[in-house]
Design a protein around this motif. Structure first.
Motif, mmCIF file in Angstrom:
data_model
loop_
_atom_site.group_PDB
_atom_site.id
_atom_site.type_symbol
_atom_site.label_atom_id
_atom_site.label_comp_id
_atom_site.label_asym_id
_atom_site.label_seq_id
_atom_site.Cartn_x
_atom_site.Cartn_y
_atom_site.Cartn_z
ATOM 1 N N ILE A 121 6.187 -1.134 -9.404
ATOM 2 C CA ILE A 121 7.116 -1.080 -10.539
ATOM 3 C C ILE A 121 7.335 0.373 -10.976
ATOM 4 C CG2 ILE A 121 7.369 -1.655 -12.995
ATOM 5 C CD1 ILE A 121 5.957 -4.328 -12.329
ATOM 6 N N LEU A 122 6.270 1.154 -11.013
ATOM 7 C CA LEU A 122 6.412 2.558 -11.384
ATOM 8 C C LEU A 122 7.241 3.329 -10.357
ATOM 9 C CD1 LEU A 122 2.829 3.381 -12.733
ATOM 10 C CD2 LEU A 122 4.956 3.311 -14.037
ATOM 11 N N LEU A 123 7.105 2.965 -9.101
ATOM 12 C CA LEU A 123 7.928 3.584 -8.072
ATOM 13 C C LEU A 123 9.406 3.315 -8.330
ATOM 14 C CD1 LEU A 123 8.336 4.970 -5.300
ATOM 15 C CD2 LEU A 123 7.971 2.736 -4.246
ATOM 16 N N LEU A 124 9.754 2.069 -8.611
ATOM 17 C CA LEU A 124 11.140 1.717 -8.891
ATOM 18 C C LEU A 124 11.632 2.399 -10.169
ATOM 19 C CD1 LEU A 124 11.178 -2.122 -8.097
ATOM 20 C CD2 LEU A 124 12.061 -0.244 -6.685
ATOM 21 N N ALA A 125 10.747 2.450 -11.170
ATOM 22 C CA ALA A 125 11.131 3.077 -12.438
ATOM 23 C C ALA A 125 11.430 4.559 -12.261
ATOM 24 C CB ALA A 125 10.019 2.876 -13.463
ATOM 25 N N THR A 172 2.417 9.302 -6.890
ATOM 26 C CA THR A 172 2.957 10.654 -6.847
ATOM 27 C C THR A 172 4.149 10.796 -7.776
ATOM 28 O OG1 THR A 172 2.262 10.862 -4.551
ATOM 29 C CG2 THR A 172 3.892 12.437 -5.342
ATOM 30 N N ALA A 173 5.025 9.781 -7.753
ATOM 31 C CA ALA A 173 6.221 9.838 -8.596
ATOM 32 C C ALA A 173 5.861 9.841 -10.066
ATOM 33 C CB ALA A 173 7.134 8.648 -8.279
ATOM 34 N N ALA A 174 4.882 9.042 -10.440
ATOM 35 C CA ALA A 174 4.495 8.972 -11.847
ATOM 36 C C ALA A 174 3.910 10.289 -12.323
ATOM 37 C CB ALA A 174 3.488 7.841 -12.048
ATOM 38 N N ASN A 214 0.820 -1.204 0.000
ATOM 39 C CA ASN A 214 0.000 0.000 0.000
ATOM 40 C C ASN A 214 0.856 1.257 0.000
ATOM 41 O OD1 ASN A 214 -2.306 -1.514 0.018
ATOM 42 N ND2 ASN A 214 -2.550 -1.483 2.240
ATOM 43 N N ALA A 215 1.952 1.213 0.767
ATOM 44 C CA ALA A 215 2.840 2.372 0.817
ATOM 45 C C ALA A 215 3.447 2.643 -0.556
ATOM 46 C CB ALA A 215 3.944 2.138 1.845
ATOM 47 N N SER A 216 3.809 1.565 -1.261
ATOM 48 C CA SER A 216 4.404 1.744 -2.584
ATOM 49 C C SER A 216 3.396 2.294 -3.573
ATOM 50 C CB SER A 216 4.959 0.415 -3.102
ATOM 51 O OG SER A 216 3.921 -0.449 -3.475
#
Length: 456
Positions: free
Chosen positions: A443-447, A56-58, A48-50
């Protein structure tokens, strides 16, 4: 009888080959195992945190994110990758999502149908038993595969590489890790496959469907999300609308006609659809059993309809074998619009593969599962036993499979509406409809993190 292939794109999704104890814990056993429950909650909280962070990052990221998904071999590996890709695009429509796979397996046709591009890379299969002479060539094949993977990575330069299993994912994920690209893998099964077990040592994150799978990976890298399923399977589709797709020439039957049908069959006049699946390749055993009862079943039950996926290999043989045409019988080599097939169905007769079991849970369909005996580690039997103990399905072993046994079980289940409703509710409890979204968010967070490093 309708004998054709539907035009919509393939929408089959994947579910894990679960160990019995996982679904048993989730559905049957009261939640008194505090330690295990805390582990599950902890993994879910991390997910959930990710989700929050990656959204937000995306939104704030300026650089186009590039995701490379490698999936191959069977639908159990390919369709989870497609489900993840769909969710990535839903969350960030500017993201570039591409696939890698082999030209001679399912991914080469399924991925383009889903709207994504795919590039060819070499796969390296490890034969069983491990001392097989064919494995002597593995080192040479691996070197060639690593080189082809290096060229593809150098061309795409992805921010994250996602592996969903199959032999093709091994060389590409390994090459990506060596070259410094973030690698994540998704394991559909409680009993992890050999490729993912090896990749788990180099992956930053391992998405698992069942806690039992963490036994094969570093536990601090595991996230328990469930198995990815396509959004379309969770969307409501009217049964009447779905049935008209498969039986377009079926005339609207009057109330009087349905009452007559009910008297003839011993039940109230209500349309009911049996969906027959043998996996993407088909099942000779299921086809033979159905061929022996299809005509009689439709004759004895005027309100019953049959949608039958034979598999491309057996399609012509089934048509010749039954030599039977009926307006309430629709036979296909492969059903592309699976969301419509499930929406139309009241009962599903199927193998117990990963994809099929996932679809049954998400679509809440009661089922009769006939495990294949020709799978590694007898995974399908474990799946069917888990589904049966959870109350989602009935198990019919291939050894006990006969036309009469199958007909009796179909009649028993369709004759008990209370039981069918109970099976539907239990399937819903066991499903994980948000798994693809949660995995895509991470995955988007890592990207985004990788894109920031590259930009810096």
């Amino acid at each position: 009888m309708i004998a054709c292939q539907l035009p919509p794109r393939a929408l089959v999704l994947s579910w894990s080959n679960s160990l019995r104890r996982d679904i048993h814990y989730k559905i049957v056993v009261p939640h008194d195992n505090v330690k295990l429950r805390k582990r599950r909650v902890s993994a879910q909280w991390e997910g959930n945190a990710s989700i929050i962070s990656s959204t937000t990052a995306a939104a704030d990221g300026q650089q186009q994110l590039k995701i490379l998904i490698v999936a191959g071999g069977t639908g159990g590996h390919v369709y989870p990758g497609i489900a993840i890709a769909d969710e990535i695009k839903n969350l960030d429509n500017t993201a570039q999502v591409e696939f890698a796979g082999t030209k001679d397996r399912l991914e080469w046709s399924a991925v383009p149908k889903a709207g994504f591009s795919i590039s060819a890379v070499d796969a390296v299969a490890i034969r069983r038993p491990l001392y097989s002479l064919q494995n002597l060539l593995v080192p040479l094949k691996l070197l060639r595969a690593l080189f082809s993977c290096w060229k593809l990575l150098n061309k795409i330069r992805p921010h994250v590489v996602v592996g969903t299993g199959g032999y093709v994912s091994g060389p590409l994920c390994l090459t990506a890790a060596i070259c410094g690209y973030p690698v994540v893998i998704q394991e559909q099964n409680a009993y992890a496959g050999i490729t993912n077990r090896l990749l788990g040592r180099i992956a930053q994150t391992v998405f698992v469907a069942f806690w039992a799978a963490t036994a094969y990976f570093p536990k601090d890298r595991c996230m328990l999300y469930g198995n990815p399923t396509r959004v379309e399977l969770g969307q409501y589709v009217s049964a009447a609308v779905a049935r008209r797709i498969f039986f377009p020439n079926d005339e609207q039957r009057s109330t009087a006609d349905l009452e007559v049908a009910g008297l003839q069959s011993g039940r109230r006049g209500k349309k009911e659809v049996v969906l027959i699946l043998g996996g993407s390749l088909g099942s000779m055993a299921i086809n033979e059993a159905m061929a022996g009862i299809a005509a009689k079943m439709l004759e004895e039950h005027p309100e019953r309809y049959i949608i039958w996926q034979t598999g491309p290999k057996y399609y012509e043989d089934v048509l010749q074998g039954i030599a039977y045409s009926h307006p309430r019988l629709a036979v296909f080599p492969y059903v592309n619009a699976m969301q419509m097939a499930y929406a139309a169905a009241d009962l599903v007769v199927a193998r117990a593969g990963a994809s099929t079991c996932s679809e049954l849970l998400v679509t809440r369909k009661p089922s009769i599962l006939i495990p294949s005996r020709n799978v590694t580690e007898d995974h399908q039997t474990k799946n069917a036993e888990a589904m049966t103990e959870a109350g989602c399905a009935r198990l019919l072993s291939e050894e006990a499979l006969t036309s009469s046994a199958l007909a009796s079980l179909i009649d028993e289940l369709l004759g008990d509406n209370v039981l069918l409703s109970d099976m539907m509710e239990k399937a819903l409890k066991a499903a994980a409809p948000d798994a693809a979204k949660q995995i895509a968010q991470h995955i988007l967070l890592l990207a985004n993190k990788q894109a920031s490093r590259v930009a810096a």
